[in-house]
Design a protein around this motif. Structure first.
Motif, mmCIF file in Angstrom:
data_model
loop_
_atom_site.group_PDB
_atom_site.id
_atom_site.type_symbol
_atom_site.label_atom_id
_atom_site.label_comp_id
_atom_site.label_asym_id
_atom_site.label_seq_id
_atom_site.Cartn_x
_atom_site.Cartn_y
_atom_site.Cartn_z
ATOM 1 N N TYR A 86 0.819 -1.210 0.000
ATOM 2 C CA TYR A 86 0.000 0.000 0.000
ATOM 3 C C TYR A 86 0.853 1.260 0.000
ATOM 4 N N GLN A 87 1.885 1.314 0.836
ATOM 5 C CA GLN A 87 2.725 2.519 0.913
ATOM 6 C C GLN A 87 3.435 2.775 -0.414
ATOM 7 N N GLU A 88 3.883 1.716 -1.077
ATOM 8 C CA GLU A 88 4.556 1.886 -2.363
ATOM 9 C C GLU A 88 3.583 2.424 -3.412
ATOM 10 N N ARG A 89 2.349 1.923 -3.400
ATOM 11 C CA ARG A 89 1.345 2.436 -4.343
ATOM 12 C C ARG A 89 1.092 3.915 -4.081
ATOM 13 N N GLU A 90 1.026 4.277 -2.803
ATOM 14 C CA GLU A 90 0.794 5.665 -2.412
ATOM 15 C C GLU A 90 1.941 6.560 -2.916
ATOM 16 N N VAL A 91 3.175 6.077 -2.792
ATOM 17 C CA VAL A 91 4.340 6.831 -3.253
ATOM 18 C C VAL A 91 4.306 6.980 -4.777
ATOM 19 N N ILE A 92 3.947 5.925 -5.471
ATOM 20 C CA ILE A 92 3.897 5.995 -6.933
ATOM 21 C C ILE A 92 2.820 6.978 -7.392
ATOM 22 N N GLU A 93 1.683 6.968 -6.723
ATOM 23 C CA GLU A 93 0.636 7.937 -7.061
ATOM 24 C C GLU A 93 1.136 9.366 -6.835
ATOM 25 N N ALA A 94 1.842 9.595 -5.739
ATOM 26 C CA ALA A 94 2.396 10.928 -5.465
ATOM 27 C C ALA A 94 3.432 11.288 -6.529
ATOM 28 N N PHE A 95 4.292 10.334 -6.881
ATOM 29 C CA PHE A 95 5.301 10.543 -7.916
ATOM 30 C C PHE A 95 4.648 10.966 -9.228
ATOM 31 N N LEU A 96 3.588 10.275 -9.618
ATOM 32 C CA LEU A 96 2.919 10.590 -10.880
ATOM 33 C C LEU A 96 2.283 11.974 -10.870
ATOM 34 N N GLY A 97 1.999 12.500 -9.692
ATOM 35 C CA GLY A 97 1.422 13.834 -9.577
ATOM 36 C C GLY A 97 2.447 14.956 -9.599
ATOM 37 N N LEU A 98 3.740 14.613 -9.559
ATOM 38 C CA LEU A 98 4.791 15.634 -9.567
ATOM 39 C C LEU A 98 4.976 16.224 -10.969
ATOM 40 N N PRO A 99 5.474 17.445 -11.033
ATOM 41 C CA PRO A 99 5.830 18.022 -12.338
ATOM 42 C C PRO A 99 6.982 17.213 -12.964
ATOM 43 N N ALA A 100 7.092 17.236 -14.277
ATOM 44 C CA ALA A 100 8.083 16.433 -15.002
ATOM 45 C C ALA A 100 9.513 16.614 -14.496
ATOM 46 N N PRO A 101 9.983 17.832 -14.229
ATOM 47 C CA PRO A 101 11.374 17.960 -13.763
ATOM 48 C C PRO A 101 11.616 17.240 -12.428
ATOM 49 N N GLN A 102 10.649 17.302 -11.529
ATOM 50 C CA GLN A 102 10.799 16.622 -10.241
ATOM 51 C C GLN A 102 10.720 15.109 -10.412
ATOM 52 N N ARG A 103 9.863 14.629 -11.321
ATOM 53 C CA ARG A 103 9.795 13.177 -11.593
ATOM 54 C C ARG A 103 11.141 12.676 -12.107
ATOM 55 N N LYS A 104 11.792 13.504 -12.954
ATOM 56 C CA LYS A 104 13.094 13.118 -13.503
ATOM 57 C C LYS A 104 14.115 12.937 -12.382
ATOM 58 N N VAL A 105 14.148 13.861 -11.430
ATOM 59 C CA VAL A 105 15.092 13.774 -10.308
ATOM 60 C C VAL A 105 14.820 12.516 -9.483
ATOM 61 N N VAL A 106 13.563 12.276 -9.160
ATOM 62 C CA VAL A 106 13.197 11.092 -8.369
ATOM 63 C C VAL A 106 13.595 9.824 -9.115
ATOM 64 N N ARG A 107 13.298 9.784 -10.422
ATOM 65 C CA ARG A 107 13.627 8.609 -11.232
ATOM 66 C C ARG A 107 15.135 8.349 -11.207
ATOM 67 N N GLU A 108 15.947 9.420 -11.344
ATOM 68 C CA GLU A 108 17.398 9.261 -11.333
ATOM 69 C C GLU A 108 17.897 8.751 -9.989
ATOM 70 N N VAL A 109 17.328 9.244 -8.901
ATOM 71 C CA VAL A 109 17.723 8.783 -7.559
ATOM 72 C C VAL A 109 17.376 7.300 -7.394
ATOM 73 N N VAL A 110 16.165 6.927 -7.769
ATOM 74 C CA VAL A 110 15.736 5.526 -7.624
ATOM 75 C C VAL A 110 16.616 4.614 -8.479
ATOM 76 N N MET A 111 16.902 5.008 -9.709
ATOM 77 C CA MET A 111 17.738 4.172 -10.574
ATOM 78 C C MET A 111 19.159 4.039 -10.006
ATOM 79 N N ALA A 112 19.696 5.116 -9.450
ATOM 80 C CA ALA A 112 21.032 5.056 -8.836
ATOM 81 C C ALA A 112 21.030 4.089 -7.649
ATOM 82 N N LEU A 113 19.993 4.160 -6.832
ATOM 83 C CA LEU A 113 19.890 3.241 -5.690
ATOM 84 C C LEU A 113 19.759 1.790 -6.163
ATOM 85 N N ALA A 114 18.988 1.566 -7.207
ATOM 86 C CA ALA A 114 18.804 0.204 -7.731
ATOM 87 C C ALA A 114 20.117 -0.348 -8.270
#
Length: 137
Positions: free
Chosen positions: A97-125
């Motif tokens: 549930y928490q992961e779904r909630e985070v993904i929904e919040a992520f999808l609501g972010l403006p494109a530049p902020q989504r890009k930053v989050v995506r880069e951080v997550v990919m670096a961690l992975a």
């Protein structure tokens, strides 16, 4: 067996399971009565049933709804349907549930902020994979 012939077999089976004969005239009539776009011809549906062509996605959706089967099952077969159901089951698991909630919040972010989050997550992975490769190697 080709992808097109496998599709034709699934379409024929779905028609029969839904109580319709697997004949082109029936398919043409039933499909065109439900499809909002340009009507398909007898020759086109005959090609679907003979395994010579696969309909476009919008037509596949109409076929699946009419025949009461999942579109991915009609198009790709049981293995694809099972894979989709497995992924959906994991997604709907309450422990995520928490992961779904985070993904929904992520999808609501403006494109530049989504890009930053995506880069951080990919670096961690990448870092996590490198760490697990070192431990197993």
């Amino acid at each position: 067996m080709t992808e097109k012939t496998e599709f034709a077999q699934r379409l024929r089976s779905a028609m029969i399971a839904a109580g319709y004969p697997d004949r082109p005239a029936i398919l043409e009539r039933e499909f065109n009565s439900r499809y909002w776009g340009r009507s398909v011809t007898f020759q086109a549906v005959s090609r679907w049933l003979r395994g010579e062509a696969i309909p476009s996605q919008d037509k596949l959706q109409v076929l699946a709804e009419w025949l009461r089967v999942e579109p991915q099952l009609l198009r790709f077969g049981e293995r694809a349907g099972a894979a989709v159901r497995e992924q959906r089951g994991r997604w709907e698991d309450p422990k995520f549930y928490q992961e779904r909630e985070v993904i929904e919040a992520f999808l609501g972010l403006p494109a530049p902020q989504r890009k930053v989050v995506r880069e951080v997550v990919m670096a961690l992975a990448i870092a996590a994979k490198a760490g697990s490769d070192k431990q197993s190697g």
